[in-house]
Structure formats: C-alpha cells, structure tokens
Design a protein around this motif. Sequence first.
Motif, PDB file in Angstrom:
ATOM      1  N   SER A   5       0.836  -1.212   0.000  1.00 13.98           N
ATOM      2  CA  SER A   5       0.000   0.000   0.000  1.00 13.98           C
ATOM      3  C   SER A   5       0.870   1.262   0.000  1.00 13.98           C
ATOM      4  CB  SER A   5      -0.953  -0.001   1.190  1.00 13.98           C
ATOM      5  OG  SER A   5      -0.228  -0.076   2.391  1.00 13.98           O
ATOM      6  N   GLN A  11      -6.644   1.581  -2.786  1.00 10.58           N
ATOM      7  CA  GLN A  11      -6.991   0.158  -2.900  1.00 10.58           C
ATOM      8  C   GLN A  11      -7.569  -0.191  -4.270  1.00 10.58           C
ATOM      9  OE1 GLN A  11      -9.721  -1.314   0.064  1.00 10.58           O
ATOM     10  NE2 GLN A  11      -9.329  -3.429  -0.481  1.00 10.58           N
ATOM     11  N   ARG A  14      -4.768  -0.481  -6.679  1.00  6.38           N
ATOM     12  CA  ARG A  14      -4.005  -1.713  -6.414  1.00  6.38           C
ATOM     13  C   ARG A  14      -4.733  -2.921  -6.989  1.00  6.38           C
ATOM     14  NH1 ARG A  14      -3.270  -0.019  -1.390  1.00  6.38           N
ATOM     15  NH2 ARG A  14      -4.602  -1.590  -0.445  1.00  6.38           N
ATOM     16  N   LEU A  15      -6.034  -2.994  -6.757  1.00 10.35           N
ATOM     17  CA  LEU A  15      -6.821  -4.119  -7.290  1.00 10.35           C
ATOM     18  C   LEU A  15      -6.796  -4.143  -8.812  1.00 10.35           C
ATOM     19  CD1 LEU A  15      -9.872  -4.103  -4.855  1.00 10.35           C
ATOM     20  CD2 LEU A  15      -7.990  -5.750  -4.944  1.00 10.35           C
TER      21      LEU A  15
END
Length: 146
Positions: A5, A11, A14-15
């Motif tokens: 992170s 998030q 990142r996904l």
Amino acid sequence: AYIPSSYIPAQVQRLDMYKRICVISSLQDKYDVEEELEDRYSTMPQAVTNLISVAYMRSMGKKCSITEIKQEKSIFTVIFAKTSALEKINRVALPKAIKISVDVRNNLQLKLDMSKLPQSKHIQTLVLCIEAIEKAFSDKENTDEK
C-alpha cells in the motif's frame, strides 16, 4: 509477492493492477505492466517485481505442462503434468550456476539447486530457467509440425 500500500496507496488502483498482472501472458505483457507501473508510481519495490515475475512464469508454465513450482530453501522443484516432457527437458540449456536433477518416479520433477546463487537472484534465475524450458517446448512443437 504483493503490491504494498506504500507503493500504490489507493486500494481500487491496487486491485486494478492485480487484475492487469494476473493476465500477463507474454514477455511483452510483462514489459507493458512494468512500464505502466514505473510511469505511474515510480520504481517498483522488489515485492512487485517478484509478483510480476511469478505471473509471467505461470503463463509460460502453462505453455509447457508445468503444474507446480515448489521452493524449499534454495531448491526449486518444477513439476510437469506429463513424463513425456523429459525428452524436451533434456534439450534445455539452463544457467551453469544451477545444479540440476531429474526425477521421473511419479510426474517429471526437475530440481533446480540455486544454493550457489545469492537469494536475491533466485526469482530472476527461475524466470530464466522457465523461459528456457518454454523455448525448448515451443521449439519441439515447431519441429513436430514440420
């Protein structure tokens, strides 16, 4: 192997990158993902580099009947679905720093002992080995088609 992170704080982003990494199916895909990450987020941490290498190896492994790669300390075991892979494996030129043994009792198992290499080089060397195996398989298939 993961995306920290601290490298990609959001998030959702990142996904999205995990999804991009999961579908790597060629060396060009690998380069494209690496370039995008470096352009958007700066130099990749080692964990991300390893994640991309693992995704790339998975893709190559599917092409040459590799079902599993296990690691115990500095010994990597590459397991093939068919023992018929032995003929192709005998023609693979692997890096000289690796001690190689083949076990055909159950499925074909190729053991790669990397104890003479620094741990930081294991994943990179494993990628080279899998690339060499994949090349031997594609060369054999091209020869068989003629």
